[in-house]
Design a protein around this motif. Sequence first.
Motif, short mmCIF file in Angstrom:
data_model
loop_
_atom_site.label_atom_id
_atom_site.label_comp_id
_atom_site.label_asym_id
_atom_site.label_seq_id
_atom_site.Cartn_x
_atom_site.Cartn_y
_atom_site.Cartn_z
N GLU A 271 -6.14 -34.43 -8.16
CA GLU A 271 -5.80 -35.89 -8.52
C GLU A 271 -4.49 -36.32 -7.78
N ALA A 272 -3.49 -35.68 -7.68
CA ALA A 272 -2.41 -36.13 -6.91
C ALA A 272 -2.92 -36.14 -5.27
N GLU A 273 -3.69 -35.13 -5.15
CA GLU A 273 -4.12 -35.23 -3.35
C GLU A 273 -4.76 -36.57 -3.25
N GLN A 274 -5.71 -36.74 -4.25
CA GLN A 274 -6.80 -37.93 -4.04
C GLN A 274 -5.95 -39.27 -4.12
N SER A 275 -5.01 -39.32 -4.92
CA SER A 275 -4.03 -40.25 -4.70
C SER A 275 -3.27 -40.60 -3.57
N ALA A 276 -2.77 -39.67 -2.97
CA ALA A 276 -2.04 -39.58 -1.64
C ALA A 276 -2.94 -40.11 -0.87
N ASP A 277 -4.16 -39.49 -0.76
CA ASP A 277 -5.17 -39.87 0.46
C ASP A 277 -5.52 -41.06 0.30
N LEU A 278 -5.85 -41.96 -0.89
CA LEU A 278 -5.93 -43.43 -1.00
C LEU A 278 -4.78 -44.21 -0.16
N VAL A 279 -3.59 -43.72 -0.57
CA VAL A 279 -2.35 -44.39 0.12
C VAL A 279 -2.42 -44.54 1.81
N HIS B 155 -4.25 -36.74 2.98
CA HIS B 155 -3.10 -36.94 1.95
C HIS B 155 -1.67 -36.67 2.25
N THR B 156 -1.37 -35.90 3.43
CA THR B 156 -0.18 -35.52 3.76
C THR B 156 -0.05 -36.26 4.97
N LEU B 157 -0.33 -37.56 5.25
CA LEU B 157 -0.07 -38.21 6.45
C LEU B 157 1.30 -38.68 6.35
N SER B 158 2.25 -38.40 7.55
CA SER B 158 3.67 -38.90 7.54
C SER B 158 4.05 -38.81 9.08
N VAL B 159 5.44 -38.93 9.44
CA VAL B 159 5.85 -38.88 10.68
C VAL B 159 6.85 -37.23 10.45
N GLY B 160 6.42 -36.40 11.57
CA GLY B 160 6.93 -35.14 11.41
C GLY B 160 6.83 -34.40 12.60
N ASP B 161 6.81 -32.88 12.73
CA ASP B 161 6.55 -32.37 13.81
C ASP B 161 5.23 -32.05 14.05
N PRO B 162 4.97 -32.64 15.28
CA PRO B 162 3.69 -32.36 15.64
C PRO B 162 3.03 -30.91 15.83
N ALA B 163 3.83 -30.05 15.83
CA ALA B 163 3.52 -28.51 15.94
C ALA B 163 2.82 -28.07 14.45
N ARG B 164 3.15 -28.95 13.43
CA ARG B 164 2.40 -28.77 12.09
C ARG B 164 0.95 -28.85 12.06
N ASP B 165 0.37 -29.76 12.93
CA ASP B 165 -1.10 -30.33 13.03
C ASP B 165 -1.69 -29.34 14.14
N LEU B 166 -0.88 -28.20 14.71
CA LEU B 166 -1.34 -27.47 15.65
C LEU B 166 -1.51 -26.22 15.30
N THR C 167 -13.73 -46.01 -10.40
CA THR C 167 -13.74 -46.35 -11.94
C THR C 167 -13.06 -45.21 -12.77
N PRO C 168 -12.73 -45.53 -13.94
CA PRO C 168 -12.14 -44.42 -14.69
C PRO C 168 -13.18 -43.48 -15.16
N ILE C 169 -12.79 -42.40 -15.31
CA ILE C 169 -13.71 -41.42 -16.15
C ILE C 169 -13.15 -40.28 -16.75
N GLY C 170 -12.99 -39.99 -17.94
CA GLY C 170 -12.24 -38.82 -18.70
C GLY C 170 -10.70 -38.60 -18.26
N GLY C 171 -10.02 -39.49 -18.36
CA GLY C 171 -8.60 -39.32 -18.06
C GLY C 171 -8.19 -39.45 -16.63
N THR C 172 -9.32 -39.44 -15.67
CA THR C 172 -9.07 -39.48 -14.16
C THR C 172 -9.86 -40.80 -13.88
N ARG C 173 -10.07 -40.62 -12.52
CA ARG C 173 -10.91 -41.55 -12.00
C ARG C 173 -11.87 -41.10 -10.95
#
Length: 331
Positions: free
Chosen positions: A59-67, A217-228, A91-97
């Motif tokens: 759920e936290a990953e999905q929220s960050a992905d939407l941002v 979901h982890t989009l940021s400014v950081g070290d390019p080596a993290r993607d490699l 749409t909401p479903i069972g305490g989440t979305r």
Amino acid sequence: MARSHLTLAALATAAVAGLDVASATNFGSGAHGDFEAALLTGRDGRHWIIRVPTSERAEAEQSADLVALRALSTGVRARLPFSVTNFAGQTPIGGTRAVVYEFVYGSKVPLDSIETDDGLADSIGRAIAAVHALPTSFIADAGLPVYTPVEILRSSVVIMDRAAATHLVPAALLGRWERATEDSALWQFAPTVINGSLSAESFLSSDGGVTGLLDWHTLSVGDPARDLYWLLGAHGENVAEAAFDAYALARGSSDRQVKQRAMLYAELEIAKWLLHGTQQRSTEIVDDAVAMLHGLVDTVQNDLEQSLTHNTMPVMAVHEVEAMLDRNQRA
């Protein structure tokens, strides 16, 4: 009990106004098995994905992905040579979305299937370079994380210190990592926009080229080596070299130490696996991580008498890291 694809299709019609679903099928389970998902086909022929998280982590990953997806404006996306999904509704479903996204076409890219002769390694290198060439300003404007080299170095030191506190990391590796963090030249780089959690399965491909990139979901400014760093686990001959070369050519970067930091991050992934095992009190995971650490010592033994620094570090394929990442995804 998992929801059926028909239930998910009904949720999608509630989430997206005017969506008329003609057919629906189950669609995998996400990288960590934390999502119920279905592939939907509308009567207009368009395709959609609906996902419902089944854990707090998802759920936290999905929220960050939407941002992140909202931050990737039309202008930003126009700079990328591949497709990025769009948020369509929720749409909401069972305490989440339940969240509906536009479907991005292409096939997943297993790490073992990447070869140098089909052009995919080159395409992956260029795709990553395109992400890193994006303007950093939109990240800050969206309130997403912006990390400095000092902060990035400090986070690596924290992982090392925590791993050292377990007294399970070979002294030779601790010394190797400490020398790397003390090498100031290694950490002189310009932070870039990064995806932050890339793996082979983040990419979609067709005809030897990258067509899409998933999981922002982890989009940021950081070290390019993290993607490699994950490329260093490729089994295919010269795959990592081809991807790194294509990346460097596309970036025209003066960051000569990106491979070295990528290797350090790859090695520290094993330390993270060890810490995960200790936190979960899993003897199986801890034993696996310890075995991998000792295997890493054997792999790099010819370099242990030197510093893991900007001018001495070898570029190697660490197959143990890939195996660990596969196990970590399934955990």
